[in-house]
Design an enzyme around this catalytic site. Sequence first.
Site, PDB file in Angstrom:
ATOM      1  N   ARG A  95       0.849  -1.187   0.000  1.00 50.40           N
ATOM      2  CA  ARG A  95       0.000   0.000   0.000  1.00 50.40           C
ATOM      3  C   ARG A  95       0.890   1.245   0.000  1.00 50.40           C
ATOM      4  NH1 ARG A  95      -3.624  -2.715  -1.576  1.00 50.40           N
ATOM      5  NH2 ARG A  95      -5.557  -3.213  -0.503  1.00 50.40           N
ATOM      6  N   HIS A 149      -2.080   1.030  -9.403  1.00 46.68           N
ATOM      7  CA  HIS A 149      -2.711   0.033  -8.523  1.00 46.68           C
ATOM      8  C   HIS A 149      -3.405  -1.066  -9.353  1.00 46.68           C
ATOM      9  CE1 HIS A 149      -4.530  -0.603  -4.270  1.00 46.68           C
ATOM     10  NE2 HIS A 149      -4.487  -1.747  -4.926  1.00 46.68           N
TER      11      HIS A 149
HETATM   12  P1  NDP Z   1      -1.975 -12.089   4.061  1.00 49.11           P
HETATM   13  O1  NDP Z   1      -2.837 -11.640   5.173  1.00 49.11           O
HETATM   14  O2  NDP Z   1      -2.114 -13.473   3.538  1.00 49.11           O
HETATM   15  O3  NDP Z   1      -0.443 -11.921   4.473  1.00 49.11           O
HETATM   16  C1  NDP Z   1       0.054 -10.851   5.177  1.00 49.11           C
HETATM   17  C2  NDP Z   1       1.426 -11.260   5.734  1.00 49.11           C
HETATM   18  O4  NDP Z   1       2.062 -10.123   6.275  1.00 49.11           O
HETATM   19  C3  NDP Z   1       1.287 -12.310   6.846  1.00 49.11           C
HETATM   20  O5  NDP Z   1       2.209 -13.358   6.615  1.00 49.11           O
HETATM   21  C4  NDP Z   1       1.616 -11.511   8.096  1.00 49.11           C
HETATM   22  O6  NDP Z   1       2.283 -12.230   9.125  1.00 49.11           O
HETATM   23  C5  NDP Z   1       2.571 -10.463   7.556  1.00 49.11           C
HETATM   24  N1  NDP Z   1       2.586  -9.289   8.444  1.00 49.11           N
HETATM   25  C6  NDP Z   1       1.528  -8.585   8.902  1.00 49.11           C
HETATM   26  N2  NDP Z   1       1.941  -7.595   9.718  1.00 49.11           N
HETATM   27  C7  NDP Z   1       3.277  -7.692   9.772  1.00 49.11           C
HETATM   28  C8  NDP Z   1       4.282  -6.953  10.463  1.00 49.11           C
HETATM   29  N3  NDP Z   1       3.987  -5.932  11.289  1.00 49.11           N
HETATM   30  N4  NDP Z   1       5.568  -7.335  10.308  1.00 49.11           N
HETATM   31  C9  NDP Z   1       5.891  -8.375   9.493  1.00 49.11           C
HETATM   32  N5  NDP Z   1       4.986  -9.131   8.834  1.00 49.11           N
HETATM   33  C10 NDP Z   1       3.692  -8.771   8.965  1.00 49.11           C
HETATM   34  O7  NDP Z   1      -2.149 -11.028   2.883  1.00 49.11           O
HETATM   35  P2  NDP Z   1      -1.910 -11.208   1.321  1.00 49.11           P
HETATM   36  O8  NDP Z   1      -0.585 -11.857   1.110  1.00 49.11           O
HETATM   37  O9  NDP Z   1      -3.086 -11.817   0.675  1.00 49.11           O
HETATM   38  O10 NDP Z   1      -1.895  -9.672   0.857  1.00 49.11           O
HETATM   39  C11 NDP Z   1      -0.917  -8.777   1.347  1.00 49.11           C
HETATM   40  C12 NDP Z   1      -1.224  -7.359   0.926  1.00 49.11           C
HETATM   41  O11 NDP Z   1      -1.005  -7.184  -0.467  1.00 49.11           O
HETATM   42  C13 NDP Z   1      -2.671  -6.889   1.094  1.00 49.11           C
HETATM   43  O12 NDP Z   1      -2.968  -6.566   2.428  1.00 49.11           O
HETATM   44  C14 NDP Z   1      -2.723  -5.679   0.186  1.00 49.11           C
HETATM   45  O13 NDP Z   1      -2.312  -4.538   0.892  1.00 49.11           O
HETATM   46  C15 NDP Z   1      -1.670  -6.000  -0.879  1.00 49.11           C
HETATM   47  N6  NDP Z   1      -2.311  -6.231  -2.182  1.00 49.11           N
HETATM   48  C16 NDP Z   1      -2.026  -5.364  -3.194  1.00 49.11           C
HETATM   49  C17 NDP Z   1      -2.577  -5.538  -4.437  1.00 49.11           C
HETATM   50  C18 NDP Z   1      -2.222  -4.642  -5.558  1.00 49.11           C
HETATM   51  O14 NDP Z   1      -2.839  -4.734  -6.627  1.00 49.11           O
HETATM   52  N7  NDP Z   1      -1.226  -3.782  -5.412  1.00 49.11           N
HETATM   53  C19 NDP Z   1      -3.522  -6.621  -4.704  1.00 49.11           C
HETATM   54  C20 NDP Z   1      -3.716  -7.502  -3.583  1.00 49.11           C
HETATM   55  C21 NDP Z   1      -3.146  -7.290  -2.373  1.00 49.11           C
HETATM   56  P3  NDP Z   1       1.603 -13.433   9.971  1.00 49.11           P
HETATM   57  O15 NDP Z   1       1.851 -14.676   9.110  1.00 49.11           O
HETATM   58  O16 NDP Z   1       2.363 -13.471  11.240  1.00 49.11           O
HETATM   59  O17 NDP Z   1       0.157 -13.100  10.126  1.00 49.11           O
HETATM   60  C1  OXD Z   2      -6.441  -5.659  -3.040  1.00 51.64           C
HETATM   61  C2  OXD Z   2      -5.999  -4.661  -3.962  1.00 51.64           C
HETATM   62  O1  OXD Z   2      -6.199  -5.539  -1.857  1.00 51.64           O
HETATM   63  O2  OXD Z   2      -6.535  -4.600  -5.072  1.00 51.64           O
HETATM   64  O3  OXD Z   2      -7.040  -6.652  -3.507  1.00 51.64           O
HETATM   65  O4  OXD Z   2      -5.084  -3.892  -3.664  1.00 51.64           O
END
Ligand code: NDP
Ligand code: OXD
Length: 308
Positions: free
Chosen positions: A223, A271
Amino acid sequence: MSVLYKSDIARGRIWARIFAEEAPDIEFRVWPETGDLAAVEYLIAWQPPPGLLAALPNLKVLFSSGAGVDQLDLSTVQPSVPVVRMVEPGIVNGMLEYVTLSVLALHRNLIDYIRAQAAGAWQPVDVAPASARSVGVMGLGVLGQAVLERLGTFGYSLCGWNRSPKDIPGVTCYAGAQTLERFLGRCDILVCLLPLTAATHGILDRRLFSALPRGASLINVGRGGHLDQRALLEALDSGHLCAAILDVCEPEPLPQSHPFWSHPRILLTPHIASMTQPETAALILLENIRRHRRGEPLRHVIDRGKGY
Ligand code: NDP
Ligand code: OXD
């Protein structure tokens, strides 16, 4: 009982067609054609319009139409209403494509060639073998793990950093704030795939950039709120960082006067790294609704305390 969809209307029509084919027993409505709001038990939304949640007295589940939930104001969602994020093959595939494209573009100096072409210069740049390059991913969730698995096929040295410990074959995994610097010291290309939370806001800052090896590059697909924009400009302009590919920014879109638009070492995309694909997402969401109606636990419910 009905499902209300409030997001991109053209995509909503595809969702509606799939629901009509697969679940004729469920009434699927696309905003603004809401029908009787008291009948809405499931809401799929990127950002519900102000007042909508309060107007749905029988809402049972709020589904985010995206993988992230930071765009939702969770304080407006009744504590009894679970919030479910989007996990579906279309989003995963889109992210695999985008991050692979970006890593390869950085590894093969594409930004230099875009500039060279504009200057009419035939200017080869040395390229290191993939095995001599290390790619690090912050956030080892659904998307981070899928991306690492795909990048493994190119022969990069891989590492990952996460809140809780992970064990991923072929990836050196680090967990927790105390390991962040060690992880960063290994990353020639850093990919941010963290959720945006209070703990990760502004995490891509001056200190983080200075812990990366000189000449490292950044890919931010998490983000815009993860990035300290001034720190990135300083790191690029001082030559400490080589390049950045940014799919997300704050705000979106950036104002026309923003220096990112014209920076020679930044590639911006609006995005689009990955998007929920109705063809695959509707079936996954329908299965989750069916589970809920059978009294089984929902999949991919977020932890409101953690914010993701
Ligand atoms: P998940 O919830 O599957 O994974 C998030 C990971 O981040 C988890 O492994 C979590 O750890 C880790 N995490 C959370 N907080 C912290 C922290 N403070 N320090 C270190 N690690 C942390 O999410 P996704 O993989 O599905 O998606 C991730 C992000 O990608 C979304 O939230 C979104 O913002 C972004 N995204 C962007 C898109 C785009 O088009 N640009 C599209 C889709 C998503 P733990 O295993 O311990 O919970
Ligand atoms: C999502 C994104 O979170 O589009 O799916 O960024």
